[in-house]
Scaffold this motif. Structure first.
Motif, PDB file in Angstrom:
ATOM      1  N   ARG A 133      15.810 -38.940   5.591  1.00 50.60           N
ATOM      2  CA  ARG A 133      15.993 -38.269   4.307  1.00 50.60           C
ATOM      3  C   ARG A 133      16.052 -39.245   3.137  1.00 50.60           C
ATOM      4  O   ARG A 133      15.379 -39.061   2.122  1.00 50.60           O
ATOM      5  CB  ARG A 133      17.284 -37.440   4.381  1.00 50.60           C
ATOM      6  N   ASP A 134      16.835 -40.316   3.258  1.00 44.25           N
ATOM      7  CA  ASP A 134      16.978 -41.250   2.141  1.00 44.25           C
ATOM      8  C   ASP A 134      15.672 -41.979   1.857  1.00 44.25           C
ATOM      9  O   ASP A 134      15.290 -42.180   0.696  1.00 44.25           O
ATOM     10  CB  ASP A 134      18.112 -42.243   2.405  1.00 44.25           C
ATOM     11  N   ALA A 135      14.940 -42.343   2.934  1.00 44.15           N
ATOM     12  CA  ALA A 135      13.668 -43.034   2.742  1.00 44.15           C
ATOM     13  C   ALA A 135      12.627 -42.098   2.152  1.00 44.15           C
ATOM     14  O   ALA A 135      11.802 -42.504   1.323  1.00 44.15           O
ATOM     15  CB  ALA A 135      13.176 -43.598   4.072  1.00 44.15           C
ATOM     16  N   ALA A 136      12.650 -40.825   2.556  1.00 41.88           N
ATOM     17  CA  ALA A 136      11.707 -39.849   2.010  1.00 41.88           C
ATOM     18  C   ALA A 136      11.922 -39.685   0.503  1.00 41.88           C
ATOM     19  O   ALA A 136      10.962 -39.586  -0.281  1.00 41.88           O
ATOM     20  CB  ALA A 136      11.867 -38.512   2.717  1.00 41.88           C
ATOM     21  N   ALA A 137      13.182 -39.673   0.087  1.00 44.81           N
ATOM     22  CA  ALA A 137      13.476 -39.573  -1.348  1.00 44.81           C
ATOM     23  C   ALA A 137      12.951 -40.796  -2.095  1.00 44.81           C
ATOM     24  O   ALA A 137      12.387 -40.677  -3.194  1.00 44.81           O
ATOM     25  CB  ALA A 137      14.979 -39.416  -1.561  1.00 44.81           C
ATOM     26  N   ARG A 138      13.086 -41.976  -1.496  1.00 43.04           N
ATOM     27  CA  ARG A 138      12.578 -43.193  -2.140  1.00 43.04           C
ATOM     28  C   ARG A 138      11.056 -43.170  -2.243  1.00 43.04           C
ATOM     29  O   ARG A 138      10.497 -43.628  -3.243  1.00 43.04           O
ATOM     30  CB  ARG A 138      13.045 -44.432  -1.365  1.00 43.04           C
ATOM     31  N   VAL A 139      10.397 -42.652  -1.223  1.00 41.16           N
ATOM     32  CA  VAL A 139       8.932 -42.551  -1.272  1.00 41.16           C
ATOM     33  C   VAL A 139       8.494 -41.717  -2.474  1.00 41.16           C
ATOM     34  O   VAL A 139       7.527 -42.058  -3.170  1.00 41.16           O
ATOM     35  CB  VAL A 139       8.386 -41.942   0.033  1.00 41.16           C
ATOM     36  N   LEU A 140       9.218 -40.635  -2.731  1.00 43.11           N
ATOM     37  CA  LEU A 140       8.885 -39.761  -3.858  1.00 43.11           C
ATOM     38  C   LEU A 140       9.455 -40.266  -5.180  1.00 43.11           C
ATOM     39  O   LEU A 140       9.120 -39.723  -6.238  1.00 43.11           O
ATOM     40  CB  LEU A 140       9.397 -38.342  -3.586  1.00 43.11           C
ATOM     41  N   GLY A 141      10.328 -41.248  -5.128  1.00 45.69           N
ATOM     42  CA  GLY A 141      10.929 -41.772  -6.350  1.00 45.69           C
ATOM     43  C   GLY A 141      11.944 -40.839  -6.962  1.00 45.69           C
ATOM     44  O   GLY A 141      12.094 -40.789  -8.189  1.00 45.69           O
ATOM     45  N   ILE A 142      12.658 -40.085  -6.114  1.00 47.66           N
ATOM     46  CA  ILE A 142      13.627 -39.109  -6.614  1.00 47.66           C
ATOM     47  C   ILE A 142      14.972 -39.317  -5.921  1.00 47.66           C
ATOM     48  O   ILE A 142      15.094 -40.093  -4.980  1.00 47.66           O
ATOM     49  CB  ILE A 142      13.137 -37.663  -6.379  1.00 47.66           C
ATOM     50  N   ARG A 143      15.983 -38.587  -6.386  1.00 49.21           N
ATOM     51  CA  ARG A 143      17.293 -38.631  -5.766  1.00 49.21           C
ATOM     52  C   ARG A 143      17.295 -37.797  -4.478  1.00 49.21           C
ATOM     53  O   ARG A 143      16.469 -36.894  -4.322  1.00 49.21           O
ATOM     54  CB  ARG A 143      18.352 -38.086  -6.726  1.00 49.21           C
ATOM     55  N   GLU A 144      18.219 -38.098  -3.587  1.00 52.15           N
ATOM     56  CA  GLU A 144      18.315 -37.313  -2.357  1.00 52.15           C
ATOM     57  C   GLU A 144      18.665 -35.861  -2.659  1.00 52.15           C
ATOM     58  O   GLU A 144      18.224 -34.944  -1.953  1.00 52.15           O
ATOM     59  CB  GLU A 144      19.334 -37.928  -1.404  1.00 52.15           C
ATOM     60  N   SER A 145      19.442 -35.628  -3.701  1.00 50.87           N
ATOM     61  CA  SER A 145      19.776 -34.245  -4.080  1.00 50.87           C
ATOM     62  C   SER A 145      18.519 -33.497  -4.538  1.00 50.87           C
ATOM     63  O   SER A 145      18.385 -32.285  -4.314  1.00 50.87           O
ATOM     64  CB  SER A 145      20.842 -34.227  -5.181  1.00 50.87           C
ATOM     65  N   ASP A 146      17.582 -34.217  -5.179  1.00 52.85           N
ATOM     66  CA  ASP A 146      16.312 -33.592  -5.560  1.00 52.85           C
ATOM     67  C   ASP A 146      15.516 -33.212  -4.312  1.00 52.85           C
ATOM     68  O   ASP A 146      14.901 -32.150  -4.251  1.00 52.85           O
ATOM     69  CB  ASP A 146      15.480 -34.546  -6.415  1.00 52.85           C
ATOM     70  N   LEU A 147      15.532 -34.107  -3.332  1.00 60.00           N
ATOM     71  CA  LEU A 147      14.829 -33.829  -2.081  1.00 60.00           C
ATOM     72  C   LEU A 147      15.394 -32.578  -1.419  1.00 60.00           C
ATOM     73  O   LEU A 147      14.647 -31.752  -0.881  1.00 60.00           O
ATOM     74  CB  LEU A 147      14.952 -35.023  -1.132  1.00 60.00           C
ATOM     75  N   THR A 150      15.555 -37.674 -14.702  1.00 59.33           N
ATOM     76  CA  THR A 150      16.871 -37.044 -14.780  1.00 59.33           C
ATOM     77  C   THR A 150      17.927 -38.006 -14.255  1.00 59.33           C
ATOM     78  O   THR A 150      17.848 -38.440 -13.100  1.00 59.33           O
ATOM     79  CB  THR A 150      16.912 -35.738 -13.965  1.00 59.33           C
ATOM     80  N   PRO A 151      18.921 -38.350 -15.067  1.00 59.73           N
ATOM     81  CA  PRO A 151      19.914 -39.343 -14.625  1.00 59.73           C
ATOM     82  C   PRO A 151      20.870 -38.781 -13.585  1.00 59.73           C
ATOM     83  O   PRO A 151      21.024 -37.565 -13.439  1.00 59.73           O
ATOM     84  CB  PRO A 151      20.658 -39.692 -15.923  1.00 59.73           C
ATOM     85  N   LYS A 152      21.504 -39.685 -12.879  1.00 63.86           N
ATOM     86  CA  LYS A 152      22.484 -39.314 -11.873  1.00 63.86           C
ATOM     87  C   LYS A 152      23.595 -38.487 -12.515  1.00 63.86           C
ATOM     88  O   LYS A 152      24.083 -38.802 -13.604  1.00 63.86           O
ATOM     89  CB  LYS A 152      23.073 -40.583 -11.246  1.00 63.86           C
ATOM     90  N   GLY A 153      23.971 -37.408 -11.850  1.00 63.52           N
ATOM     91  CA  GLY A 153      25.038 -36.550 -12.351  1.00 63.52           C
ATOM     92  C   GLY A 153      24.530 -35.398 -13.188  1.00 63.52           C
ATOM     93  O   GLY A 153      25.300 -34.480 -13.505  1.00 63.52           O
ATOM     94  N   LYS A 154      23.257 -35.412 -13.562  1.00 62.07           N
ATOM     95  CA  LYS A 154      22.676 -34.331 -14.346  1.00 62.07           C
ATOM     96  C   LYS A 154      21.966 -33.341 -13.425  1.00 62.07           C
ATOM     97  O   LYS A 154      21.460 -33.699 -12.368  1.00 62.07           O
ATOM     98  CB  LYS A 154      21.683 -34.881 -15.373  1.00 62.07           C
ATOM     99  N   PRO A 197      15.859 -30.604 -12.477  1.00 61.44           N
ATOM    100  CA  PRO A 197      14.894 -29.542 -12.812  1.00 61.44           C
ATOM    101  C   PRO A 197      14.482 -28.736 -11.582  1.00 61.44           C
ATOM    102  O   PRO A 197      14.056 -27.588 -11.715  1.00 61.44           O
ATOM    103  CB  PRO A 197      13.702 -30.321 -13.380  1.00 61.44           C
ATOM    104  N   LEU A 198      14.633 -29.327 -10.404  1.00 63.38           N
ATOM    105  CA  LEU A 198      14.244 -28.634  -9.175  1.00 63.38           C
ATOM    106  C   LEU A 198      15.272 -27.591  -8.751  1.00 63.38           C
ATOM    107  O   LEU A 198      14.999 -26.787  -7.848  1.00 63.38           O
ATOM    108  CB  LEU A 198      14.052 -29.646  -8.041  1.00 63.38           C
ATOM    109  N   ALA A 199      16.438 -27.587  -9.375  1.00 64.22           N
ATOM    110  CA  ALA A 199      17.483 -26.626  -9.011  1.00 64.22           C
ATOM    111  C   ALA A 199      17.048 -25.192  -9.273  1.00 64.22           C
ATOM    112  O   ALA A 199      17.563 -24.256  -8.661  1.00 64.22           O
ATOM    113  CB  ALA A 199      18.767 -26.932  -9.774  1.00 64.22           C
ATOM    114  N   SER A 200      16.074 -25.006 -10.173  1.00 61.89           N
ATOM    115  CA  SER A 200      15.616 -23.655 -10.508  1.00 61.89           C
ATOM    116  C   SER A 200      14.557 -23.130  -9.529  1.00 61.89           C
ATOM    117  O   SER A 200      14.141 -21.974  -9.629  1.00 61.89           O
ATOM    118  CB  SER A 200      15.040 -23.633 -11.927  1.00 61.89           C
ATOM    119  N   LEU A 201      14.124 -23.957  -8.589  1.00 59.62           N
ATOM    120  CA  LEU A 201      13.150 -23.483  -7.602  1.00 59.62           C
ATOM    121  C   LEU A 201      13.773 -22.381  -6.750  1.00 59.62           C
ATOM    122  O   LEU A 201      14.934 -22.483  -6.342  1.00 59.62           O
ATOM    123  CB  LEU A 201      12.711 -24.634  -6.696  1.00 59.62           C
ATOM    124  N   PRO A 202      13.023 -21.322  -6.476  1.00 60.71           N
ATOM    125  CA  PRO A 202      13.575 -20.248  -5.629  1.00 60.71           C
ATOM    126  C   PRO A 202      13.759 -20.730  -4.188  1.00 60.71           C
ATOM    127  O   PRO A 202      12.988 -21.547  -3.687  1.00 60.71           O
ATOM    128  CB  PRO A 202      12.506 -19.157  -5.708  1.00 60.71           C
TER     129      PRO A 202
END
Length: 221
Positions: free
Chosen positions: A141-155, A203-207, A210-215
């Protein structure tokens, strides 16, 4: 003096023993049509059939090869040695996904890949192995997030929405299940125009992402 009478028929263990074949060689020869179906009741072969097979044993040995069907780790170790290259975990499954490497069975729930196909690979097959190694590379999971350049919470939002699913699992500490994500799926997702990757990555850490609105995908457990 006692004379041992030769058997008149042979079973599925006696036959390969008589022919000097490993069981896997015997089963592969049967699959390739080099050994006929049993001609006697109870799944046995007559002595005549066994003698006919023995007369062709050198050709049969040549046809079935020397490598049994093997698991993913052995496939990838073999390919690394054969082609003198780094081979990522997930390459065996990717080759099978691309119809380059047949699955011939399973062992303890894990697929066994065709040893004969592996043995017959040549230098011309190296590009397909390289492509499979790149696309099939598995990430936690953590490496997959790094591949996409996003936070793990975004993943996690991408997974919740069904835009990314794991391709395999592995055992972690204390037999926990670790989900693994395929490089090819991450690459496909990174090309998706459905997501504003610039906004997500900035999007900075703690904010709120934008993916939170995905159904949420309806069929998620």
């Amino acid at each position: 003096m006692t004379t041992t009478k030769a058997p008149t028929s042979y079973g599925p263990i006696q036959f390969p023993t008589r022919a000097g074949l490993h069981v896997w060689q015997f089963e592969r020869a049967r699959r390739l049509g080099l050994i006929p179906a049993p001609d006697q009741p109870g799944g046995r072969w007559s002595a005549d059939v066994v003698d006919q097979v023995l007369a062709r044993i050198d050709d049969i040995l040549k046809a079935v090869g020397t490598m049994p069907d093997v698991g993913a780790a052995r496939v990838e170790a073999y390919l690394a040695e054969r082609f003198k290259m780094d081979v990522n975990p997930g390459t065996a499954a990717e080759l099978a996904r691309r119809n380059h490497l047949p699955v011939r069975g399973e062992h303890k729930g894990h697929p066994l890949y065709c040893g004969l196909t592996l043995e017959r690979l040549t230098g011309r097959d190296r590009p397909k192995v390289e492509r499979a190694s790149a696309a099939g590379h598995l990430h936690m999971r953590d490496a997959a997030a790094r591949v996409l350049g996003i936070r793990e919470s975004d993943l996690d939002h991408l997974i919740r929405a069904g835009l990314l699913t794991h391709a395999a699992t592995a055992k972690g500490w204390h037999n926990t299940v670790v989900l693994l994500y395929r490089q090819g799926d991450l690459d496909r997702l990174a090309r998706s125009s459905r997501i504003d990757w610039g906004a997500v990555r900035s999007t900075p850490k703690g904010k709120r992402s934008p993916l939170a609105s995905l159904p949420t995908r309806k069929d998620r457990p």
